[in-house]
Design a protein around this motif. Structure first.
Motif, PDB file in Angstrom:
ATOM      1  N   SER A   3       0.839  -1.201   0.000  1.00  0.00           N
ATOM      2  CA  SER A   3       0.000   0.000   0.000  1.00  0.00           C
ATOM      3  C   SER A   3       0.879   1.258   0.000  1.00  0.00           C
ATOM      4  CB  SER A   3      -0.953   0.000   1.183  1.00  0.00           C
ATOM      5  OG  SER A   3      -0.244   0.064   2.389  1.00  0.00           O
ATOM      6  N   LEU A   6       2.255   1.461  -3.596  1.00  0.00           N
ATOM      7  CA  LEU A   6       1.207   1.910  -4.507  1.00  0.00           C
ATOM      8  C   LEU A   6       0.882   3.395  -4.278  1.00  0.00           C
ATOM      9  CD1 LEU A   6      -1.261  -1.092  -4.610  1.00  0.00           C
ATOM     10  CD2 LEU A   6       0.205  -0.278  -6.436  1.00  0.00           C
ATOM     11  N   GLY A   7       0.883   3.841  -3.052  1.00  0.00           N
ATOM     12  CA  GLY A   7       0.630   5.252  -2.741  1.00  0.00           C
ATOM     13  C   GLY A   7       1.723   6.142  -3.332  1.00  0.00           C
ATOM     14  N   GLY A  10       1.394   6.021  -7.140  1.00  0.00           N
ATOM     15  CA  GLY A  10       0.230   6.840  -7.532  1.00  0.00           C
ATOM     16  C   GLY A  10       0.563   8.318  -7.476  1.00  0.00           C
ATOM     17  N   VAL A  13       2.722   9.159 -10.475  1.00  0.00           N
ATOM     18  CA  VAL A  13       1.929   9.183 -11.706  1.00  0.00           C
ATOM     19  C   VAL A  13       1.065  10.453 -11.754  1.00  0.00           C
ATOM     20  CG1 VAL A  13       0.030   8.046 -12.934  1.00  0.00           C
ATOM     21  CG2 VAL A  13       1.947   6.704 -12.082  1.00  0.00           C
ATOM     22  N   ILE A  14       0.402  10.764 -10.670  1.00  0.00           N
ATOM     23  CA  ILE A  14      -0.448  11.962 -10.629  1.00  0.00           C
ATOM     24  C   ILE A  14       0.414  13.216 -10.790  1.00  0.00           C
ATOM     25  CG2 ILE A  14      -1.929  13.374  -9.138  1.00  0.00           C
ATOM     26  CD1 ILE A  14      -3.078  10.710  -8.062  1.00  0.00           C
TER      27      ILE A  14
END
Length: 193
Positions: A3, A6-7, A10, A13-14
């Protein structure tokens, strides 16, 4: 752990997407500004060339009208030379007009159409197809008015901050004859020196 990974992924990517989007918007607005400036420069050139050749035709038509009336041209131009030069300027004016139609604003094109009609009428006077001192003065004044209106429409199209042009104080007494009457009238009111 997944997690957290992935955070982080993310967020990257953002963040990358936002950076890409901001760069794209910035570059696109730079491109749009450069295109607008490029077309403004071209429109300025087109408008200027059309107004210059049209004014030249009006001046030459006036010279030919005076020659036709029996006055000697101060530069020694003959009636035949004037007519030939007028025809040459007409061809150039037509070419410049085509450019104005391609790049000009609808308002400028509409005024330019009226200016063209006025120019043809001036040519008819020069060619001897029309005559009359009163009508000649009317069409010359109309030509002046339309050239001024086209200049104002051009300024508006190009985004010049103050698009209007002041009306000269001598507008109704602008021929040399009328101007001399005005000068004499002002001179009479001066005290003797």
């Amino acid at each position: 752990m997944w997690s957290q990974l992935l955070g982080t992924l993310g967020g990257v990517v953002i963040g990358g997407g936002i950076t890409f989007l901001a760069s794209y918007v910035n570059e696109r607005s730079k491109w749009n500004r450069s295109q607008a400036a490029r077309w403004d420069e071209r429109r300025l050139q087109v408008y200027s060339e059309f107004l210059i050749v049209t004014r030249g035709m009006h001046t030459l038509a006036a010279r030919v009208v005076r020659i036709r009336a029996g006055e000697a041209d101060p530069h020694g131009m003959s009636l035949q030379e004037g007519v030939v030069q007028l025809g040459e300027l007409e061809r150039e004016r037509i070419q410049r007009w085509q450019e104005v139609q391609l790049l000009g604003s609808p308002k400028a094109v509409a005024i330019g159409d009226e200016l063209n009609r006025c120019t043809w009428t001036l040519e008819w006077f020069a060619y001897g197809e029309l005559a009359g001192d009163a009508d000649w003065l009317l069409i010359v004044r109309e030509a002046y008015r339309l050239r001024k209106e086209l200049s104002i429409a051009t300024r508006e199209d190009l985004g010049v901050a103050e698009a209007s042009i002041a009306v000269p104080a001598w507008r109704d007494a602008w021929t040399p004859h009328d101007h001399m009457i005005e000068v004499r009238r002002r001179a009479q009111s001066l005290p003797p020196s």
